[in-house]
Design an enzyme around this catalytic site. Structure first.
Site, mmCIF file in Angstrom:
data_model
loop_
_atom_site.group_PDB
_atom_site.id
_atom_site.type_symbol
_atom_site.label_atom_id
_atom_site.label_comp_id
_atom_site.label_asym_id
_atom_site.label_seq_id
_atom_site.Cartn_x
_atom_site.Cartn_y
_atom_site.Cartn_z
ATOM 1 C CE LYS A 1 9.286 23.421 -60.074
ATOM 2 N NZ LYS A 1 10.547 23.369 -60.807
ATOM 3 C CE LYS B 1 10.333 20.993 -57.323
ATOM 4 N NZ LYS B 1 11.215 21.150 -58.450
#
Ligand code: PBG
Length: 347
Positions: free
Chosen positions: A216, A270
């Site tokens: 992330k 992400k």
């Protein structure tokens, strides 16, 4: 000038250089018609590839627009059950639940995250009761619960790792007890996957899956989400001491390897579009179910351009989602889920 006729005309249309082309291989042949393009397509987006992130708010019979995410709303618990019903109808396999916790319930330590009756837990219970077959993913992180908007607890301007992990384990348990099928740590603390796995197993939740946000990145594309869960108003500083530097790729593989070792069942990358190389590398390296999150800012960018008439929004939606499939993603968290499912599922 005399009009061009006969041989002269043909020569004009087929210049000498073109006449020398002797192509046995012409890739364009397979693209010549719709039926042929369909046969040749390597990747196909289906409704099975979708996870629908949804926002929950307090109240009853309530839907609140989120201006930076056109077409996306927050729903009160009774309403979110209707959203779940629609997901089932569209054959979307799973929802991801995100609460917008009331401001007065947020504190330094994110205590509300451990309240078994918090908004996320109430939503999970209500949905699970009516639609037990719908997959429910619950985010594990403290940001919607802390007064400072960070994903863990802080001391001064430091986000404390080990202290945060201890709380995240309890949060994962509370969410699982409420009905989450999958817990998804999005906090990026070190060691949280192993600690959560241990906590779940010790409490008999051996089948609860962990979807780790393994890679992330600290991204500008989370802005509209932070409007949706109210953390733009609370966040002090940025998240670069725990979320990854977007300059790095090898580091994503190290992060993913740690999570796999610690028991992650599925991995997530992400944001999505700027990180297709990471999706590809993570899928290649580990072969686990690999999800990608087309985040709020990606959704908002496409919607804004479409609303201005600058791009065709539906086409851009399908193109980006198919791009994720091509990069190796097994599923995609996307706010477009209902819109694309409406196109793909014949009701
Ligand atoms: C928080 C969290 C974020 C998102 C999912 N979980 C934002 C953040 O880290 O600040 C972003 C999702 C999106 O932008 O759609 N733990």
């Amino acid at each position: 000038m005399a009009p061009i006729t006969g041989k002269a005309k043909v020569e004009r249309l087929r210049p000498a250089a073109a006449e020398r082309l002797d192509l046995a291989v012409r890739p364009r042949r397979n693209r010549k018609a719709e039926w042929s393009r369909r046969i040749a397509a390597e990747n196909v987006l289906t409704v099975d590839d979708l996870v629908w992130p949804v926002f929950v708010c307090d109240g009853e019979n309530k839907r609140e627009a989120i201006p930076s995410m056109p077409g996306v709303e927050r729903h009160s618990v009774d309403e979110i059950v209707r959203v779940a019903e629609y997901a089932v109808k569209l054959k979307i396999p799973a929802l991801a639940i995100f609460p917008n916790t009331r401001r007065e319930l947020r504190d330094e330590r994110g205590s509300e995250a451990l309240n078994p009756d918090n908004l996320a837990c109430r939503a999970l219970r209500a949905i699970k009761k009516e639609f037990p077959g719908l997959g429910l993913v619950a985010d594990v992180a403290l940001d919607p619960y802390t007064s400072h908007g960070h994903d863990g607890v802080i001391a001064g301007d430091r986000v404390l790792n080990d202290e945060s992990v201890a709380i995240l384990v309890d949060q994962a348990l509370v969410l699982t007890e409420a009905g989450a099928d999958v817990v998804a740590p999005s906090d990026m603390m070190d060691g949280r996957v192993g600690a959560i796995r241990k906590g779940l197993d010790e409490h008999g939740f051996v089948d609860t899956q962990i979807l780790s946000y393994a890679a992330k990145y600290a991204s500008a594309f989370y802005g509209p989400f932070r409007d949706a869960v109210g953390t733009n108003a609370t966040l002090t500083g940025d998240k670069r001491t725990y979320q990854m530097d977007y300059a790095n790729g090898d580091e994503a593989l190290r992060e993913a390897a740690l999570d796999v070792e610690q028991g992650a069942d599925m991995l997530m990358v992400k944001p999505g579009l700027p990180y297709l190389d990471i999706v590809w590398r993570v899928k290649e390296a580990f072969g686990l179910p690999t999800l990608v999150y087309q985040v709020s800012g990606e959704y908002a960018s496409i919607m804004a351009a479409a609303q201005n008439g600058w791009i065709d929004g539906d086409k851009a939606m399908i193109e980006t989602l198919t791009g994720f499939k091509r990069a190796g993603a097994d599923a995609i968290l996307t706010y477009f889920a209902p819109r694309v499912a409406e196109k793909l599922t014949k009701l």
